[in-house]
Design an enzyme around this catalytic site. Structure first.
Site, PDB file in Angstrom:
ATOM      1  CB  CYS A  37      43.530  37.878  35.434  1.00 51.09           C
ATOM      2  SG  CYS A  37      44.790  37.878  36.276  1.00 51.09           S
ATOM      3  CB  SER A  70      43.902  37.960  40.767  1.00 57.45           C
ATOM      4  OG  SER A  70      43.888  38.915  41.628  1.00 57.45           O
ATOM      5  CG  ASP A  71      37.568  38.564  40.098  1.00 62.36           C
ATOM      6  OD1 ASP A  71      36.811  39.212  41.606  1.00 62.36           O
ATOM      7  OD2 ASP A  71      36.868  38.242  39.400  1.00 62.36           O
ATOM      8  CB  CYS A  72      38.465  39.226  45.300  1.00 60.70           C
ATOM      9  SG  CYS A  72      38.681  41.224  45.271  1.00 60.70           S
ATOM     10  CB  ALA A  74      41.057  35.378  40.938  1.00 62.79           C
TER      11      ALA A  74
END
Length: 421
Positions: A37, A70-72, A74
């Site tokens: 995400c 998660s995206d970093c 996020a």
């Protein structure tokens, strides 16, 4: 896209028939075991905190059976930048209850305990995420004894540069090259007829510019100029300007080289200073003085020149498309370690280009459309042109799927039951 960017409204129709289908296909057809995400917000909700997207759609409608990361940063952004969550512990609760399993970053590690102590997350929230994560580790065989005795345990670093892998890198570079223009058979070149060539441009003799974002160390390092030297005895390289940004040029030297050679190959385009993660392009033309350099070299050359573009995204090269002194245009993307070799093979006809554009190439004025306006369909009442080949109603430089070949072929539709000629 900046990590504090707020994505605009996306209609349910656009979500269903444009945005979600590629991910749905990866899950249902590709059997993906992990999805990510992003840090953006869709219709006001951060994707990592969107229960409808992660749990109802991905796990429910698509039967996704893997982990969601998660995206970093996020999760941190949900509170620290976007202000969606009132407290760090609320951000942790939002994502875990939405269905996210693992955080790229230290935010949950830092605030997870206090979120639990405050009752914002429960043991079941944590256990659910752990079940998804450990299920994947079990599928990978990480609990089946010593990993070096498992299926992939004997893969060593010295296997990275094996011939079969380097051959695959060359094939990928070859297959990705797109021939955009080829007037009067400017390409392919003939070894027997090319006695001298001038290679001009900031992207012509720098192997690192063949590599895209997030690249590893290449096994070989061959620039386009070096590769072309294997085909022509008299090959000259002139950079023409300082870098892809091309704000300091030496057009005079380039013009002189062009006027003296039998053929000219220009290597222009972009580099990681213009397009990479966290860097957004502000315009669609060639940067700096590249267009001027191309035109002046083309005017000075004995024959129509060849323009090779190294860039990931589209560039508006209408000026070159319409210039009869530019005989051919080749788009190579960021072709990787074997890109220089592949380009030379295409230019001299050892490989017949068959690539097709993966995106629409828009004209320069498309930058007037806000990047945060994510509507797909054109809206004539407001002048909104739409997006992608499916809905865009404006003029294009080159269309999605466009690409030429050295072969000539034709086709026709036959009625059922008729025999082919």
């Amino acid at each position: 896209m900046p990590k504090n960017c707020l994505v605009g409204q996306v209609t349910e129709q656009d979500l269903a028939d444009t945005y979600n289908p590629p991910f749905k296909s990866c899950v249902e057809d590709g059997g993906a075991s992990g999805i990510m995400c992003s840090y953006n917000r869709v219709n006001g909700v951060p994707t990592c905190a969107d229960h409808n997207l992660l749990s109802k759609t991905a796990r429910g409608d698509w039967s996704f059976n893997g982990y969601i990361t998660s995206d970093c940063d996020a999760v941190a952004i949900i509170h620290d930048v976007q202000g969606y969550a009132k407290a760090p512990e609320d951000a942790v609760a939002d994502v875990l209850k939405a269905g996210m399993d693992v955080n790229c970053g230290g935010y949950i590690q830092t605030h997870g305990v206090s979120a639990y102590q405050q009752g914002k997350i429960t043991g079941e929230d944590i256990d659910r995420a752990l079940r998804n994560l450990f299920a994947i580790r079990m599928r990978l065989g990480l609990f089946n004894g010593n990993p070096k005795y498992n299926r992939y345990g004997n893969i060593r670093a010295d296997q990275v540069c094996k011939k079969e892998h380097q051959d695959l890198a060359l094939q990928a570079a070859q297959d990705g090259i797109v021939l955009l223009k080829n007037d009067a058979g400017a390409l392919p070149l003939s070894k027997s007829k090319v006695s001298s060539v001038a290679v001009i441009g900031p992207n012509g003799n720098n192997a690192s510019l063949l590599l895209g974002n997030y690249f590893g160390p290449p096994c070989i390092s061959v620039t386009p100029f070096q590769a072309l030297q294997g085909y022509v005895k008299d090959a000259t390289f002139v950079q023409g300007c300082n870098a892809a940004v091309c704000n300091v040029s030496n057009i005079g030297e380039a013009v002189h080289a062009a006027s003296s050679a039998d053929y000219v190959v220009l290597f222009m385009g972009l580099d990681q200073n213009q397009e990479r993660e966290e860097v957004d392009r502000l315009e669609l033309g060639l940067p700096g003085m590249q267009e001027s350099l191309v035109n002046k070299v083309a005017d000075a050359a004995k024959k129509p020149v060849i323009l090779v573009l190294l860039c990931g995204g589209p560039v508006d090269v209408t000026f070159a498309k319409n210039n009869p002194k530019i005989g051919a245009i080749v788009w190579a993307g960021y072709p990787g370690q074997a890109g220089g070799i592949a380009i030379a093979q295409v230019l001299f006809g050892e490989h017949n280009p068959g690539g097709r554009l993966p995106v629409t190439w828009y004209p320069k004025e498309f930058t007037a459309v806000p990047m945060t306006d994510m509507r797909m369909r054109a809206d004539p009442s407001t002048g909104y042109p739409g997006r992608t080949y499916r809905f865009y109603k404006g003029k294009t430089v080159y269309n999605f799927g466009y690409g030429l070949s050295y072969s000539k072929y034709s086709h026709r539709f036959a009625s059922e039951g008729t025999k082919p000629p």
